[in-house]
Design an enzyme around this catalytic site. Sequence first.
Site, short mmCIF file in Angstrom:
data_model
loop_
_atom_site.label_atom_id
_atom_site.label_comp_id
_atom_site.label_asym_id
_atom_site.label_seq_id
_atom_site.Cartn_x
_atom_site.Cartn_y
_atom_site.Cartn_z
N HIS A 66 0.87 -1.18 0.00
CA HIS A 66 0.00 0.00 0.00
C HIS A 66 0.91 1.23 0.00
CE1 HIS A 66 -2.80 2.93 1.77
NE2 HIS A 66 -3.78 2.11 1.51
N ASP A 108 3.28 -4.67 7.95
CA ASP A 108 2.06 -3.88 7.83
C ASP A 108 0.88 -4.85 8.02
OD1 ASP A 108 -0.23 -2.62 6.97
OD2 ASP A 108 0.63 -1.85 5.09
N GLN A 114 -4.46 -5.10 7.14
CA GLN A 114 -5.54 -5.98 6.68
C GLN A 114 -5.67 -7.25 7.52
OE1 GLN A 114 -7.80 -5.18 4.64
NE2 GLN A 114 -6.89 -3.38 3.70
N LYS A 146 -10.14 -0.91 10.89
CA LYS A 146 -10.34 -2.09 10.04
C LYS A 146 -10.66 -3.32 10.88
CE LYS A 146 -7.19 -0.57 6.38
NZ LYS A 146 -7.89 0.14 5.33
N CYS A 153 -4.70 2.53 -3.65
CA CYS A 153 -3.43 3.00 -3.05
C CYS A 153 -2.30 2.03 -3.32
CB CYS A 153 -3.57 3.27 -1.56
SG CYS A 153 -4.68 4.60 -1.18
#
Lengths: 142, 403
Positions: free
Chosen positions: B120, B197, B200, B223, B361
Amino acid sequence: MSSDLNKLYSETIRLHNDSPFHFEKRTGGQALKAYNPICADRFELFIENEQDKIKSLYFHGFGCAISKASTSVMVSMLEGKSSGEALTTCRRFLDSIDQKISDNRPLPEEFTAFSAIADFPERYDCATLSWKEMKKFLESKP
Amino acid sequence: MAIPVESIKSRFPIFALHRELVYLDSAATSQKPQTVIDTLTRFYQSGNANIQRGLYELSAEATRQYEVVRHQVASLIGAGNPKSIAFTKGTTESINIIASGYLKKKLQPGDNVVISAMEHHANLIPWQQVCRQQKATLKVIPVTGTGDLALQELDRLLDSKTKLLAVTHISNVLGTINPVDEIINAAHKKNIPVLIDAAQSAGHYPINVSQSNIDFLAFSAHKLFGPMGTGVLYSSEPFHSQIDPFIFGGGNITNVGFEQTDFMDYPHKLEAGTPHVPGVIGLGTALEFIEQLDRTATVDHGIALSVYFREKLLALGGFTLVGRPAKSGSIVSFTSETIHPHDVAGFLANAGIAVRAGHHCCQPLLDSMGVPATVRVSFSVYNNQDDVDKTMEALEDLKKFWA
């Protein structure tokens, strides 16, 4: 559902999306970028001027049906115009999208084809992307 | 085992107010359970006070509730020490803290940072910018045609000049679940710290920072059913003293003079200014919600829905899946052979189906795959096969509309 969408994707928009006017890459003139980072529309406008006149205008790239058709309409309408006339046309198109036309002069069918944008505000940027870039370009000309 | 979708869905008030809504955009933000919304309201209604600086009961209680969430987050991700958890604005800020507050001073001209092609922009631009500032190089693990990382390239990319490896756990475009343990082992063999990261994955997929030896982990509350504007940076203990404050102001200092300032220890040194206190407390409520779910069944549910979606989509014809990763989660990207993703998403929106279109993104990823934009659907605990079926009906209508 479909009737709203039929209004949005008017006959003119569909025609210009399927068979866009002057849809090819050109070299030699000036190239303008009409990019929308939000939805990934990316068009390039290829302008060739002769003195104060837009001698030729082409475009190429990737975008949704609305943005492609709106760019195609713009290219077909502005080629051959002087910078001043082109700027007036850009302003009038954007005013028509913004529903800010206060006079009674009739609007060309190519403009009214986009009137349903008023009911789809999330497609506003699609309809105006290339016109806004062209207006900025024409306004910056000495 | 299946999860009780209807009873879970009834805990999300948005679906009572928008009865026809088919929400397939949880990768952008999840919907919020009533309990999380109640926490936000309750804080402002009956518990509002700034933290840390008050001696009165309201402030003490707000501070207590805020600090409890550090323990909850530590427990979620398997961090032994709650002081390893810093609260931030979100994943983006967490990554920027490591780029500016840790990496920048370590990067010399000629050094490099390794990321992957499926990052991203939030896990790309911070590294790109700090590399430009320090005359270092950004190196990229390529992505294969199936949407997997070309991990055979990893050993070659990681060298003695690599100062950090940053990679996503789950791709927000392709749904790829990356083998983080394997990636971390490869980096640690060369003493390279790793940032994961987890935007998600956190809260949805099992991740254990201790077992996986993760050095830095970043994710957002919104999220995982929590409030927007709140996020987490986990840093393992050896790095606590090596991370400098990213922003300066009140709340993160021990002593201030006109000439110099002494800062608090990690994590407080990163939390200058009034943080999003109800956001953090709301994150705690979101974690309580997650704890009530059968975690394994929830993961299986998301995967099963995306498998079902892929099958149905291919059977429908006229659409192409973007990426077929070896292991993937609850995210699917696709394109139409003739219709622009924006027109697809607009058509679905008109049918009450919320999806996302664009480059998500991840412009360099899509550029490298030769796809300008995709339509993305993503599933969560409140989705079921009906949602997929309704989407297929709408896609069938879309094909007729454009025929």
